[in-house]
Structures are given as C-alpha cells and as structure tokens.
Design a protein around this motif. Structure first.
Motif, PDB file in Angstrom:
ATOM      1  N   UNK A  71       0.823  -1.207   0.000  1.00  0.00           N
ATOM      2  CA  UNK A  71       0.000   0.000   0.000  1.00  0.00           C
ATOM      3  C   UNK A  71       0.859   1.260   0.000  1.00  0.00           C
ATOM      4  N   UNK A  72       1.939   1.242   0.755  1.00  0.00           N
ATOM      5  CA  UNK A  72       2.844   2.386   0.804  1.00  0.00           C
ATOM      6  C   UNK A  72       3.486   2.607  -0.561  1.00  0.00           C
ATOM      7  N   UNK A  73       3.904   1.539  -1.207  1.00  0.00           N
ATOM      8  CA  UNK A  73       4.505   1.656  -2.539  1.00  0.00           C
ATOM      9  C   UNK A  73       3.501   2.202  -3.547  1.00  0.00           C
ATOM     10  N   UNK A  74       2.266   1.767  -3.442  1.00  0.00           N
ATOM     11  CA  UNK A  74       1.212   2.219  -4.339  1.00  0.00           C
ATOM     12  C   UNK A  74       0.958   3.730  -4.163  1.00  0.00           C
ATOM     13  N   UNK A  75       0.957   4.180  -2.918  1.00  0.00           N
ATOM     14  CA  UNK A  75       0.744   5.600  -2.614  1.00  0.00           C
ATOM     15  C   UNK A  75       1.904   6.434  -3.146  1.00  0.00           C
TER      16      UNK A  75
END
Length: 82
Positions: free
Chosen positions: A75-79
């Motif tokens: 999720x952090x990478x996606x953000x």
C-alpha cells in the motif's frame, strides 16, 4: 537448527534488524513496547481481545503479522507511485 532459528528464518521479514542505529522517538517506542504492539494489532486495538490473541497458535499469529506487514508495504509503494 533450534526453534528460535527456525522461526527467525520462516518469518525473517518480521525479525529483520536495522543496519544502522535509529535513535528516533518512534524507534525507542518500538523497542520499549516490542511484542505488545504486535499483539495489540492482532487484537484490532481492543484490550478485551488481548487474552484471546495470546492464547492463539504462535504460527497463526506470525503468519497474520507477515500478511499485515506485506500489505502495508504494498500500500505504501502504491501511494508513493501516485
């Protein structure tokens, strides 16, 4: 191979140690509370469920923590890509 080493290998992402010393407030918080934070997360931050979590199968708990950690990373990478 002893039990601790086997667990550390099976769930290595949970037992990674940082290469450099971190003196931040967050790092000190994590050191102070250690496993309590993991148990708290598994109890979904509900103090009435702490005993339920601590009586669960150890591997079931570690597998759930691995899932939570990997999901957070994705999720952090996606953000960051946005």
């Amino acid at each position: 191979m002893d039990f601790r080493e086997g667990v550390s290998r099976s769930y290595e992402e949970l037992f990674e140690s940082g290469a450099e010393a971190d003196l931040s407030r967050e790092a000190n918080f994590n050191v102070k509370y250690g496993w309590y934070h993991s148990i708290w997360r598994l109890a979904k931050e509900d103090v009435t469920k702490l005993d339920e979590v601590t009586n669960m199968n150890f591997h079931k708990c570690l597998s759930a923590l691995m899932y939570i950690k990997e999901k957070n990373v994705l999720q952090t990478q996606k953000i960051k890509k946005k």
